[in-house]
Scaffold this motif. Sequence first.
Motif, PDB file in Angstrom:
ATOM      1  N   ILE A   1      -0.894  10.822  -3.853  1.00 17.42           N
ATOM      2  CA  ILE A   1      -1.433   9.819  -4.769  1.00 17.42           C
ATOM      3  C   ILE A   1      -0.377   9.583  -5.841  1.00 17.42           C
ATOM      4  CG2 ILE A   1      -3.376   9.163  -6.257  1.00 17.42           C
ATOM      5  CD1 ILE A   1      -4.096  10.039  -3.291  1.00 17.42           C
TER       6      ILE A   1
ATOM      7  N   THR B   1       2.700   6.893  -5.497  1.00 19.18           N
ATOM      8  CA  THR B   1       3.986   6.735  -4.793  1.00 19.18           C
ATOM      9  C   THR B   1       5.141   6.591  -5.771  1.00 19.18           C
ATOM     10  OG1 THR B   1       2.714   5.376  -3.225  1.00 19.18           O
ATOM     11  CG2 THR B   1       5.102   5.408  -2.938  1.00 19.18           C
TER      12      THR B   1
ATOM     13  N   TYR C   1       0.953   9.865   4.033  1.00 24.64           N
ATOM     14  CA  TYR C   1       0.188   8.703   3.583  1.00 24.64           C
ATOM     15  C   TYR C   1       0.283   8.695   2.067  1.00 24.64           C
ATOM     16  CZ  TYR C   1      -1.407   8.711   8.328  1.00 24.64           C
ATOM     17  OH  TYR C   1      -1.411   8.677   9.702  1.00 24.64           O
TER      18      TYR C   1
ATOM     19  N   ILE D   1      -0.336   6.476  -1.710  1.00 23.33           N
ATOM     20  CA  ILE D   1      -1.081   5.382  -2.350  1.00 23.33           C
ATOM     21  C   ILE D   1      -0.522   5.138  -3.752  1.00 23.33           C
ATOM     22  CG2 ILE D   1      -3.367   4.530  -3.032  1.00 23.33           C
ATOM     23  CD1 ILE D   1      -4.627   6.571  -1.149  1.00 23.33           C
TER      24      ILE D   1
ATOM     25  N   ARG E   1      -1.007   2.337  -7.208  1.00 22.00           N
ATOM     26  CA  ARG E   1      -1.854   1.274  -7.767  1.00 22.00           C
ATOM     27  C   ARG E   1      -1.047   0.078  -8.261  1.00 22.00           C
ATOM     28  NH1 ARG E   1      -2.251   1.738 -13.477  1.00 22.00           N
ATOM     29  NH2 ARG E   1      -4.208   0.603 -13.564  1.00 22.00           N
TER      30      ARG E   1
ATOM     31  N   HIS F   1      -0.167   2.518   0.960  1.00 21.39           N
ATOM     32  CA  HIS F   1      -1.346   1.678   0.711  1.00 21.39           C
ATOM     33  C   HIS F   1      -1.398   1.377  -0.788  1.00 21.39           C
ATOM     34  CE1 HIS F   1      -5.564   0.537   0.760  1.00 21.39           C
ATOM     35  NE2 HIS F   1      -5.844   1.498  -0.091  1.00 21.39           N
TER      36      HIS F   1
ATOM     37  N   GLY G   1      -5.892   5.563  -5.682  1.00 17.88           N
ATOM     38  CA  GLY G   1      -5.726   6.810  -4.938  1.00 17.88           C
ATOM     39  C   GLY G   1      -6.742   7.881  -5.290  1.00 17.88           C
TER      40      GLY G   1
ATOM     41  N   TRP H   1      -7.978   8.291   1.039  1.00 21.76           N
ATOM     42  CA  TRP H   1      -7.746   7.355   2.147  1.00 21.76           C
ATOM     43  C   TRP H   1      -8.639   7.830   3.289  1.00 21.76           C
ATOM     44  CZ3 TRP H   1      -2.112   5.343   3.029  1.00 21.76           C
ATOM     45  CH2 TRP H   1      -2.095   4.326   3.997  1.00 21.76           C
TER      46      TRP H   1
END
Length: 233
Positions: free
Chosen positions: A90, A92, A109, A111, A113, A136, A140, A144
């Motif tokens: 959470i 990136t 993976y 995430i 904002r 994504h 976060g 996910w």
Amino acid sequence: MINVNLNERLPERELMVQTQLIGRDITDEVIINAMLTVPRHKFVSEDQQEYAYDDSPLKIEVGQTISQPYIVALMAQTLGLKASDKVLEIGTGSGYSAAILSRIAQNIYTIERHEVLAYLAKERFKELGYKNIDLHIGDGTLGWLEKAPFEAILVTAGGPMIPDSLIEQLAVNGRLVIPVGDKAEQKLMRVTKTETCELKEENLGLVRFVPLIGSEGWDGSKIITSSNESIRK
Ligand code: SAM
């Protein structure tokens, strides 16, 4: 195609690893190799590149930061990663810590904002040929769900509490590392989900991170788009 010389500035990374990581308490060979391999200077803007191997966090776009190399290595070591792990990150940010994790574990993976940060990070992953990272844009703190459960979850922003959604999405024997506290200072916590789904919490010391903003973090659930509008989900 990778169009970057991965040996560029290697002597600076070797010095960083020797003095800032091995010189402290980073002992995991896999993490040391990842820190030697990933070109940190590629994750900051040109005016910050000369400081990329300093023992400090650096400014990135939209008022955010890329964490100090030692903190990135410490968090990765604390996660106790295996090569086969599926990892959720959470925050990136620049993409640097996701890149480090991607050299250690199978699927990452991540995430973010801020749309603009997500875009830049995606470009960097492409340029450097890091293909096992999925990114994504969103909040976060909600995790996910479609990709859960995760053997490891890393939160790189400081929240007021441990988000329930992240606990739910942690696999049995999974490890979650997250800074928890107020906006000025947090405790770096490791939470392990045991075989009986109990939570074992450990305090790893004080840290300072930018705030984790989201519905299970600070200040609600705003996603920031490139036009700088806020969308409330
Ligand atoms: N891992 C990053 C790196 O290597 O550059 C450092 C990230 S910075 C310390 C923390 C990041 O968390 C910021 O980019 C911030 O926008 C992001 N963030 C804060 N709250 C978030 C949330 N709820 N969901 C996703 N990202 C979030």
